[in-house]
Design an enzyme around this catalytic site. Structure first.
Site, PDB file in Angstrom:
ATOM      1  N   TYR A 104      75.352-126.880  39.607  1.00 26.80           N
ATOM      2  CA  TYR A 104      74.663-128.028  40.207  1.00 26.80           C
ATOM      3  C   TYR A 104      73.293-128.261  39.569  1.00 26.80           C
ATOM      4  O   TYR A 104      72.836-129.395  39.481  1.00 26.80           O
ATOM      5  CB  TYR A 104      74.439-127.783  41.707  1.00 26.80           C
ATOM      6  CG  TYR A 104      75.564-128.243  42.601  1.00 26.80           C
ATOM      7  CD1 TYR A 104      76.829-127.683  42.492  1.00 26.80           C
ATOM      8  CD2 TYR A 104      75.348-129.217  43.571  1.00 26.80           C
ATOM      9  CE1 TYR A 104      77.857-128.091  43.332  1.00 26.80           C
ATOM     10  CE2 TYR A 104      76.364-129.629  44.413  1.00 26.80           C
ATOM     11  CZ  TYR A 104      77.617-129.062  44.282  1.00 26.80           C
ATOM     12  OH  TYR A 104      78.625-129.467  45.114  1.00 26.80           O
ATOM     13  N   LYS A 154      85.505-116.132  39.214  1.00 26.46           N
ATOM     14  CA  LYS A 154      86.608-116.348  38.266  1.00 26.46           C
ATOM     15  C   LYS A 154      86.247-115.509  37.042  1.00 26.46           C
ATOM     16  O   LYS A 154      86.059-116.008  35.920  1.00 26.46           O
ATOM     17  CB  LYS A 154      86.702-117.862  37.973  1.00 26.46           C
ATOM     18  CG  LYS A 154      87.838-118.291  37.077  1.00 26.46           C
ATOM     19  CD  LYS A 154      89.193-118.347  37.758  1.00 26.46           C
ATOM     20  CE  LYS A 154      90.270-118.703  36.738  1.00 26.46           C
ATOM     21  NZ  LYS A 154      91.639-118.581  37.268  1.00 26.46           N
ATOM     22  N   ASP A 212      90.961-118.815  42.464  1.00 30.81           N
ATOM     23  CA  ASP A 212      92.242-119.532  42.626  1.00 30.81           C
ATOM     24  C   ASP A 212      93.097-118.889  43.724  1.00 30.81           C
ATOM     25  O   ASP A 212      93.656-119.585  44.575  1.00 30.81           O
ATOM     26  CB  ASP A 212      93.009-119.664  41.296  1.00 30.81           C
ATOM     27  CG  ASP A 212      93.084-118.373  40.490  1.00 30.81           C
ATOM     28  OD1 ASP A 212      92.475-117.369  40.907  1.00 30.81           O
ATOM     29  OD2 ASP A 212      93.758-118.364  39.437  1.00 30.81           O
ATOM     30  N   ASP A 220      80.908-125.111  47.804  1.00 31.57           N
ATOM     31  CA  ASP A 220      81.138-126.511  48.181  1.00 31.57           C
ATOM     32  C   ASP A 220      82.628-126.733  48.440  1.00 31.57           C
ATOM     33  O   ASP A 220      83.019-127.267  49.474  1.00 31.57           O
ATOM     34  CB  ASP A 220      80.635-127.432  47.058  1.00 31.57           C
ATOM     35  CG  ASP A 220      80.837-128.900  47.399  1.00 31.57           C
ATOM     36  OD1 ASP A 220      80.543-129.281  48.555  1.00 31.57           O
ATOM     37  OD2 ASP A 220      81.308-129.666  46.537  1.00 31.57           O
ATOM     38  N   ASP A 243      84.878-126.909  52.462  1.00 29.91           N
ATOM     39  CA  ASP A 243      85.726-128.015  52.933  1.00 29.91           C
ATOM     40  C   ASP A 243      87.138-127.512  53.253  1.00 29.91           C
ATOM     41  O   ASP A 243      87.755-127.940  54.226  1.00 29.91           O
ATOM     42  CB  ASP A 243      85.798-129.146  51.887  1.00 29.91           C
ATOM     43  CG  ASP A 243      84.759-130.241  52.141  1.00 29.91           C
ATOM     44  OD1 ASP A 243      83.605-129.899  52.475  1.00 29.91           O
ATOM     45  OD2 ASP A 243      85.094-131.444  52.008  1.00 29.91           O
TER      46      ASP A 243
HETATM   47  C1  IPM Z   1      77.815-130.846  50.701  1.00 25.44           C
HETATM   48  C2  IPM Z   1      77.906-132.094  49.867  1.00 25.44           C
HETATM   49  C3  IPM Z   1      76.784-132.116  48.846  1.00 25.44           C
HETATM   50  C4  IPM Z   1      77.006-130.925  47.919  1.00 25.44           C
HETATM   51  C5  IPM Z   1      76.648-133.421  48.023  1.00 25.44           C
HETATM   52  C6  IPM Z   1      76.561-134.630  48.886  1.00 25.44           C
HETATM   53  C7  IPM Z   1      75.487-133.366  47.107  1.00 25.44           C
HETATM   54  O1  IPM Z   1      79.169-132.211  49.299  1.00 25.44           O
HETATM   55  O2  IPM Z   1      76.772-130.633  51.357  1.00 25.44           O
HETATM   56  O3  IPM Z   1      78.785-130.076  50.729  1.00 25.44           O
HETATM   57  O4  IPM Z   1      77.800-131.000  46.972  1.00 25.44           O
HETATM   58  O5  IPM Z   1      76.349-129.910  48.160  1.00 25.44           O
HETATM   59 MN    MN Z   2      80.613-130.729  50.010  1.00 28.80          MN
END
Ligand code: IPM
Ligand code: MN
Ligand code: NAD
Length: 380
Positions: free
Chosen positions: A147, A197, A230, A255, A259
């Site tokens: 990032y 990885k 993976d 990240d 999710d």
């Molecule tokens: C998160 C989001 C952010 C990230 C974006 C919006 C910059 O996806 O907080 O998970 O990638 O950190």
């Molecule tokens: Mn995110």
């Protein structure tokens, strides 16, 4: 008389809506006699971030907001972005999130993956028998990695450098140890599963080595396992309970896997987060940033988003930045009651993502009413 200065940055689309529900919960807590008799007060200041800030100031994050954030005990943030501003141009709402995390040096992002109430285990797309009892934390390194590496962008070739210094890995590994001890409680520290990885990437070989060394030197009693990224993707769906403990990730893996973890618990609406600049209780004064893991979900505005993740993030703020564990616990209990007790009585208050028809504001109201019930019964 504890007075906490909180900067509230709603952001775009559902951002301000979910943050408004968290603010409603904080205000209800402050007004309750069990809390007001302790003279606990919150001074809330509101400002713009992301697309809203671009529209008013021409940039997604102003220096004034950064200054205010640094002077606050904590930042409560919703989400930014949306089709109006795009996400590939030079002026992107999303850069404000990264720039603010960096400005506050919030290098640790704590993203719990826990079903907030037994009754909502059936909301997961994965079988209830597989997900029930899931209780792990995705700990994401938040200020380094790909990032923030050197970037080069042309029409035909681009790159982002994915690099880490040993010290950046060591400090997040120490945070993993802190969380493993907290998470395990009286039964002893939970395990740490470190993700990489290393069979392909040099940066991940450094990651694995740095985590192992700091572990062996400083917290050898905490069980440590390495897991390739993976196969983690597979394991998280197949047997999420086997990860119970701390899942230690670099920035990009954190990240992605946070999710995926949100799908396990049924919705991004159940995935809160705390971004910290140091181990809680440390000497140095730092500002924490608290935000749901989800984005601005333009499809859900107005009034359809689940505000629980933001309310849980506010509870994390009370725990980590205000030292008000009793209130954080009360809010977590209230969330569980709001989601489950009413369901048991046939008065289900649940938003669309978890199979109900309630609005954002109705869900927030249900938490407020449950919180009053919890605080009424509190022996303090
Ligand atoms: C998160 C989001 C952010 C990230 C974006 C919006 C910059 O996806 O907080 O998970 O990638 O950190
Ligand atoms: Mn995110
Ligand atoms: P998203 O997280 O906004 O939505 C992904 C899915 O989850 C959608 O189906 C959405 O409806 C659902 N969802 C998200 N939050 C929810 C909630 N509170 N209740 C119920 N359902 C919820 O991700 P996206 O669609 O990929 O991105 C939308 C915008 O948000 C983009 O501009 C993206 O860059 C931005 N974004 C911002 C942040 C942030 O500000 N921290 C984080 C992620 C994405």
């Amino acid at each position: 008389m504890p007075l906490f200065n909180i900067l509230v940055l709603g952001g775009d689309h559902i951002g301000p809506e979910v943050v408004a529900e968290a603010v409603k919960v904080i205000r209800a807590a402050e007004a309750h006699p069990a809390v007001s008799k302790k003279n606990i007060n919150f001074n809330l200041d509101f400002d713009l971030l992301g697309g809203q800030s671009i529209d008013v100031h021409g940039i997604p994050l102003t220096p004034q907001v950064v200054e205010k954030a640094k002077k606050s005990h904590a930042v409560l943030f919703g989400a930014v972005g949306g089709p109006k501003w795009g996400m590939t141009g030079a002026l992107r709402p999303e850069t404000s999130v990264l720039d603010l995390r960096k400005a506050l040096n919030c290098w640790a992002n704590i993203r719990p993956c826990k079903i907030p109430s037994p009754g909502v285990a059936k909301c997961s797309p994965v079988k209830e028998s597989v997900v029930k009892g899931t209780d792990f934390i995705v700990l994401r390194e938040n200020c380094g990695g790909v990032y923030f590496g050197e970037k080069m962008e042309t029409a035909d070739y681009s790159h982002d450098v994915w690099g880490y210094h040993r010290w950046e890995i060591e400090r997040i590994a120490r945070m993993a140890a802190y969380l493993a001890r907290k998470h395990g409680g009286a039964t002893g520290p939970s395990k740490i599963t470190s993700i990489d990885k290393a069979n392909v990437l040099a940066v991940c070989r450094l990651w694995r080595d740095a985590v192992a060394r700091v572990h062996d030197d400083e917290f050898p009693e905490i069980p440590l396992f390495n897991q390739l990224s993976d196969s983690l993707a597979l394991l998280m769906v197949k047997n999420p309970r086997s990860l119970n403990g701390i899942v230690l990730c670099d920035n990009i893996f954190g990240d992605l896997f946070s999710d995926e973890a949100a799908a396990i618990v049924g919705s991004l609406g159940f995935s809160p987060s705390a971004c910290l600049a140091g181990i809680p209780g440390g000497e140095e004064k730092t500002t924490g940033m608290y935000e749901p893991s989800h984005g601005s979900a333009p499809d859900l505005a107005p009034n359809k988003a689940n505000p629980i993740a933001t309310i849980q993030s506010a509870a994390m703020m009370l725990r980590y930045s205000c030292d008000l564990d009793f209130l954080a616990d009360a809010i977590d209990d209230a969330i569980s009651i709001a989601l489950d007790d009413k369901a048991a009585r046939g008065l289900e208050v649940r938003t669309g993502d978890i199979g109900g028809a309630a609005s954002t504001t109705e869900m927030g109201d249900a938490v407020v009413s449950a919180l009053n019930q919890v605080l009424n019964n509190l022996k303090i």
